[in-house]
Structures are given as C-alpha cells and as structure tokens.
Write an enzyme that holds these catalytic residues in place. Sequence first.
Site, PDB file in Angstrom:
ATOM      1  N   HIS A 170     -10.698  -8.302 -22.555  1.00 40.74           N
ATOM      2  CA  HIS A 170     -10.203  -8.814 -21.655  1.00 40.74           C
ATOM      3  C   HIS A 170     -11.064  -9.500 -20.424  1.00 40.74           C
ATOM      4  CE1 HIS A 170     -11.920  -5.747 -18.583  1.00 40.74           C
ATOM      5  NE2 HIS A 170     -11.984  -4.923 -19.567  1.00 40.74           N
ATOM      6  N   HIS A 223     -18.269  -1.626 -13.223  1.00 45.56           N
ATOM      7  CA  HIS A 223     -17.634  -1.505 -12.045  1.00 45.56           C
ATOM      8  C   HIS A 223     -18.455  -1.428 -10.929  1.00 45.56           C
ATOM      9  CE1 HIS A 223     -13.682   0.069 -14.166  1.00 45.56           C
ATOM     10  NE2 HIS A 223     -14.373  -0.773 -14.775  1.00 45.56           N
ATOM     11  N   GLU A 245      -6.436  -6.106 -17.525  1.00 44.82           N
ATOM     12  CA  GLU A 245      -6.714  -4.710 -17.934  1.00 44.82           C
ATOM     13  C   GLU A 245      -7.185  -3.828 -16.896  1.00 44.82           C
ATOM     14  OE1 GLU A 245      -9.165  -1.270 -19.765  1.00 44.82           O
ATOM     15  OE2 GLU A 245      -9.614  -3.028 -18.418  1.00 44.82           O
ATOM     16  N   GLU A 246      -7.782  -4.185 -15.914  1.00 46.56           N
ATOM     17  CA  GLU A 246      -8.409  -3.524 -14.881  1.00 46.56           C
ATOM     18  C   GLU A 246      -7.238  -2.961 -14.167  1.00 46.56           C
ATOM     19  OE1 GLU A 246     -11.171  -1.953 -15.202  1.00 46.56           O
ATOM     20  OE2 GLU A 246     -12.425  -3.492 -16.026  1.00 46.56           O
ATOM     21  N   ASP A 275     -10.422 -10.104 -16.930  1.00 42.64           N
ATOM     22  CA  ASP A 275     -10.540  -9.712 -15.804  1.00 42.64           C
ATOM     23  C   ASP A 275     -11.746  -8.508 -15.226  1.00 42.64           C
ATOM     24  OD1 ASP A 275      -8.923  -8.049 -17.039  1.00 42.64           O
ATOM     25  OD2 ASP A 275      -8.477  -6.899 -15.395  1.00 42.64           O
ATOM     26  N   ASP A 335     -18.090  -5.992 -18.500  1.00 41.98           N
ATOM     27  CA  ASP A 335     -16.782  -5.247 -18.403  1.00 41.98           C
ATOM     28  C   ASP A 335     -15.799  -6.263 -17.918  1.00 41.98           C
ATOM     29  OD1 ASP A 335     -14.698  -3.664 -18.781  1.00 41.98           O
ATOM     30  OD2 ASP A 335     -14.905  -2.325 -17.273  1.00 41.98           O
ATOM     31  N   ASP A 393     -14.476  -3.302 -25.600  1.00 39.22           N
ATOM     32  CA  ASP A 393     -14.296  -2.932 -24.179  1.00 39.22           C
ATOM     33  C   ASP A 393     -15.258  -1.600 -23.860  1.00 39.22           C
ATOM     34  OD1 ASP A 393     -13.634  -3.101 -21.716  1.00 39.22           O
ATOM     35  OD2 ASP A 393     -11.841  -2.329 -21.829  1.00 39.22           O
TER      36      ASP A 393
END
Length: 372
Positions: free
Chosen positions: A43, A343, A138-139, A45, A105, A161
């Site tokens: 992903h 994150h 995805e997030e 994003d 990520d 991921d």
Amino acid sequence: MLATELKELGLTDAAIDESGIVYAHLEATDGYENSVKLGFIAHMDTVEEVTGNEINPVFHENYDGTDIHLPYGNNCITVKDFPHLQDMKGRTIITSDGTTLLGVDDKAGIAEIMTMLEIVQKHQIPHGMLCVAFTPDEEIGTGIFQFDIQRFGAQYAYSLDGGAEGEIEYENFNGSKAIFDIHGVSVHPGAGKNKLHNANLIAMEINAAIPLEDIPFATEEYEGFYHLVNMNGSVEHATLEYTIRDHNQEYFEFRQELLRHIEKRINEKWGDSTVELKITKQYPNVAGIIEKEKHLIEIANQACEKVGVKPRIVPIRGGTDACYLCLNHVPCPNLGTGGFAYHGPLEHTSIEGMDYVTEIIVEIVKKYSMMQ
C-alpha cells in the site's frame, strides 16, 4: 507515478482505477503459462497521525550499534527500546529527520516488489503470470473494499507489509471499531447542582471502566487490546473512538460485550440515551484460510533460508489488505519489509534488510514457477 514506472518495467497493462488502485501484470515466460498466477500487493498511503509529507531521509552508513539521534524533534532511536539494532551493526540504516514519518510502512513493500520485477526480467528468471497491485487507503481500512479481485487475477498472493526481514505472518487480529457518542446536559456551573451532566467527565468515566492493562502499551504477541484513537468533547457532547483487537474470537466478542455493558451502566447512572455505542466490524482473523494452503508458508520459509535469512512466523498485531484477499478466495500471507517502529517519527529500515526481502520474493517467484 507507479503505473508509469510499471509500464517502463514492461508491465504494459499497468493502470490506475477510479479508486486509486494500481493494477499490473507481467505475462508468464514462454512455456510457463500454466504455472501458478502469483500476486504481490503493498500500500502507498501512510498514517495520518504523523505527517508523511516532505520526507527527508537520513542515511546512517556503517551503523555502529549505538543510539541513533535524529537531526530534529529531540527524537532518538535507542538500543534499549529497539534491541534489534544490535543485529544491524555495520548496515546502512535509513531514518527520517525526526519531523515526519519515513514511510517504510508501506512504501518499502512497493520498492521491494518493483525491484523484484526488475530483477526477474533483467536476469530472465522463468515465471508464471505475476499480478501486482498497489492500494491507496490501507491505513484507514477502506480502500481495499474497492479492490477488483478478478482484475488482479492471482490464484495466491503475498502482501509486503510486515516488519523485519524473514517475518512471515498469517494470524491477524480480529478487528472492530467502537464509537461512544455521549450527550451531556449543559447548564451554568453555578447552578449545576444535580443538573449539569458534563459529557467530558462521562467520557473519562467510560475510559476508566476499560481495563488499564488492556491497551497497546501493555500487550504483545497474541494479547488483544482496546486502543483509544480519538476523542472530542465539550460539556454538552463528547465522543470516544476505539479500535478493538484480539486474535482469539471468543476474547474478541467478550471485549465488545464489555463495551456494551459499560454503555448500559452509564445510561443507568446518568439517564437513558446519555451514551450511544456503535460497534462496526472491520476484519476477521484469516489464519484458518492460510492453514488450508500451507504451501504459502512452506515456500516463504524455504525462500528465507535460501537467501540466508532466518524465517520467523509471528502473529500480525493488526490487519492488512491481505485479509480482504483471503476472504475473497485469494490466500495471502504477509511478509516483513525490513522495517521497524511503524506509525511514528522513529520509523527505520536498512538497505541490507530491504535487499534481503527483495531476494526472498525473487526466490518465491522461482519456486511458484514450478507449480501448476
């Protein structure tokens, strides 16, 4: 940008759809048309809690194994908090400058898939049809619902991921979202005796009813949690938003039932309709689906060993786009990308770790080329 680069790599049908999902296919090598159609997804994003804009990556060459001080923001990646750093001595570590995410990520997953495609063609490695997709949301857990399984075209797939190189994940959390909508009664505080119901304080009372040790800070491995992700409030109205996670289905249901019990007791105390709770299911644990296709795990193990990386099967403490694929008849475990501390501004990876992951998925392509 990704669709253009994929076309330049020879995936001539690469295109982006109206939902922002990129699809592309590398046709099978002559004679391998009947091999397994193998997919790879990642992903684009990043999370919104910390900005992923205007990233300035910092390269720490020949890392010496000590704490890494980032240039800005008083951020430090310490060996105490991240003991895996001791195993990365001598590598080139990549971090942000401390003011943003690094974006590992999951842009690392994208980079590894793109590099794999380049290697497969440059070295003329025989392969079946390779199906690639990059998703945009995805997030926040919604973009995948627009995913076109038929257009993707894979029989089996791997999501890139995860965390450290060599990690193989297929036991994800059961996940749901819970929102408490809290209605207070606002009157002048000087005349508030037995009349003023402060929605902010009721929100604090709700959170205090949740077990203190059942939060991400205090849990690991297969332990579930309640995670307060957002709160807003005034005297008259407040909201609390939680994510609920657990690998065990029975415990997962219990966690949701506890929140319903809290709603009931608050309404009994403060009056009917003071609190309204809405629970929305997000994704289930798909371990049972992967376990029926054990070759996915066995081949990933073999690929890791082939390139000199110790494979480790670990639970996913979250969910991925792979869950949706599994539920739609495309079994899809998740592989580590070589990244850590996702994150937040302490996110980091290494060039060598990403190289290992790329080698692993090249080996997976080789092995599936022999399967029909």
